[in-house]
Motif scaffolding. Structure first.
Motif, mmCIF file in Angstrom:
data_model
loop_
_atom_site.group_PDB
_atom_site.id
_atom_site.type_symbol
_atom_site.label_atom_id
_atom_site.label_comp_id
_atom_site.label_asym_id
_atom_site.label_seq_id
_atom_site.Cartn_x
_atom_site.Cartn_y
_atom_site.Cartn_z
ATOM 1 N N TYR A 87 0.815 -1.165 -0.012
ATOM 2 C CA TYR A 87 -0.101 0.153 0.098
ATOM 3 C C TYR A 87 0.868 1.200 -0.122
ATOM 4 N N VAL A 88 0.074 2.521 -0.403
ATOM 5 C CA VAL A 88 0.940 3.994 -0.341
ATOM 6 C C VAL A 88 0.693 4.573 0.664
ATOM 7 N N ASP A 89 1.785 4.834 1.428
ATOM 8 C CA ASP A 89 1.867 5.814 2.593
ATOM 9 C C ASP A 89 0.883 6.998 2.451
ATOM 10 N N SER A 90 0.164 6.964 3.307
ATOM 11 C CA SER A 90 -0.826 8.240 3.394
ATOM 12 C C SER A 90 -0.600 9.706 3.717
ATOM 13 N N LEU A 108 -7.015 5.138 3.033
ATOM 14 C CA LEU A 108 -8.572 5.218 2.474
ATOM 15 C C LEU A 108 -9.078 4.006 1.793
ATOM 16 N N GLN A 109 -8.293 2.822 1.999
ATOM 17 C CA GLN A 109 -8.686 1.664 1.626
ATOM 18 C C GLN A 109 -9.900 1.079 2.228
ATOM 19 N N ASP A 110 -10.653 0.252 1.671
ATOM 20 C CA ASP A 110 -11.575 -0.518 2.292
ATOM 21 C C ASP A 110 -10.828 -1.615 3.434
ATOM 22 N N VAL A 111 -11.318 -1.394 4.421
ATOM 23 C CA VAL A 111 -10.658 -2.240 5.533
ATOM 24 C C VAL A 111 -10.815 -3.785 5.389
#
Length: 293
Positions: A87-90, A108-111
């Motif tokens: 995943y990409v750092d927020s 912001l991803q779906d958990v």
């Protein structure tokens, strides 16, 4: 016995594994435990915190590759395995009001979908014990909070074949214990602060403790104290390997090692879930598991 013991540490960014529970991991590696770090993001939006590297154009333009290389070095130092969830750092939003998080970032991803990647890794590695962050993330970085969320879902989801089918995520497996990292706790900070002052030394914790009194911050329950003082130097070496993220001359390393070992020779955890019988306080993350391993 330890050939069958496996520990997974779930972290938000490269460097978190070296600042939270690193000495514990090095201790278990020395005992033959198989240890895997799951890193949720690449740390792409992390600031360059080492003043000696600030302004380095190459690092700024290739921060993802640089941080991956730092992770490789830290992994070798600790003796652990490591996998990226991809995943990409927020980033850490700042300002009032806070700006929106970047599109596509981890937080912001779906958990449930994001937890699926961790489920797949848990089922493959089959750890009896998982460490992660509490519901506050340890501190309120959106990626740390998201790491907590997916870890909680994945702990149960790894055994839930209805939610995560075996043909897609691998054979079901149920971890036995989950812990929250609580190394930055008030009792430890107070003990080290007072020990430094008693010896006529400057303490880097004065501002920390002042902020603790100014903010209504509930104390966490420390359940598990892992003795690992002989691995503090390995911990520090692994952290320094994340050169963009830490100043080797900064306050983090100003406490003499002999004082750390004498005053507070453990790393602390909060037992969040357990499917085995255990007696608190513990000195071992595998309490209740070793006899059955």
């Amino acid at each position: 016995m330890t050939d069958q013991l496996r520990l997974m540490a779930v972290h938000a960014h490269p460097d978190d594994e070296s600042s939270k529970g690193a000495a514990t991991m090095a201790k278990y590696v020395s005992e033959g435990v198989d240890v895997l770090v799951a890193t949720c993001t690449g740390g792409e939006r992390g600031s360059i915190l080492n003043p000696k590297l600030q302004g380095d154009t190459y690092i700024e333009e290739h921060i993802h590759e640089v941080r991956a290389k730092e992770m490789d070095e830290a992994r070798e130092i600790l003796g652990v395995r490591q996998e990226w969830l991809g995943y990409v750092d927020s980033g850490l939003p700042e300002g009032d009001p806070l700006p929106p998080l970047p599109d596509g970032c981890f937080a912001l991803q779906d958990v449930d979908e994001a937890a699926g990647r961790l489920v797949r890794l848990i089922r493959s590695f089959r750890p009896q014990v998982i460490t992660t962050y509490d519901e506050n993330g340890g501190y309120p970085h959106p990626d740390h909070i998201m790491t907590h969320k997916i870890s909680m879902v994945a702990f149960d989801g790894a055994a839930d074949t209805a939610k995560y089918p075996e043909d897609e995520f691998g054979p079901a497996f149920q971890p036995q214990k989950m812990y929250y990292n609580q190394g930055f706790n008030r009792p430890r900070t107070v003990a080290l602060h007072e020990a430094l002052l008693a010896r006529g030394l400057e303490s880097p914790y004065g501002d920390w403790l002042k902020r603790w009194t100014e903010v209504d911050r509930a104390e966490r329950t420390l359940t598990t104290y892992v003795p690992c003082a002989e691995f503090f130097e390995i911990r520090d070496k692994a952290l320094i390997a994340h050169a963009t993220q830490i100043d080797p001359d900064g306050g983090w390393f100003r406490i003499p090692m002999e004082i750390q070992r004498e005053v507070w020779p453990t790393e602390e955890y909060e037992l969040a879930k357990s499917l085995v019988d255990t007696s608190l306080p513990e000195a071992d993350l595998f309490e209740g598991i070793r006899d059955n391993a």
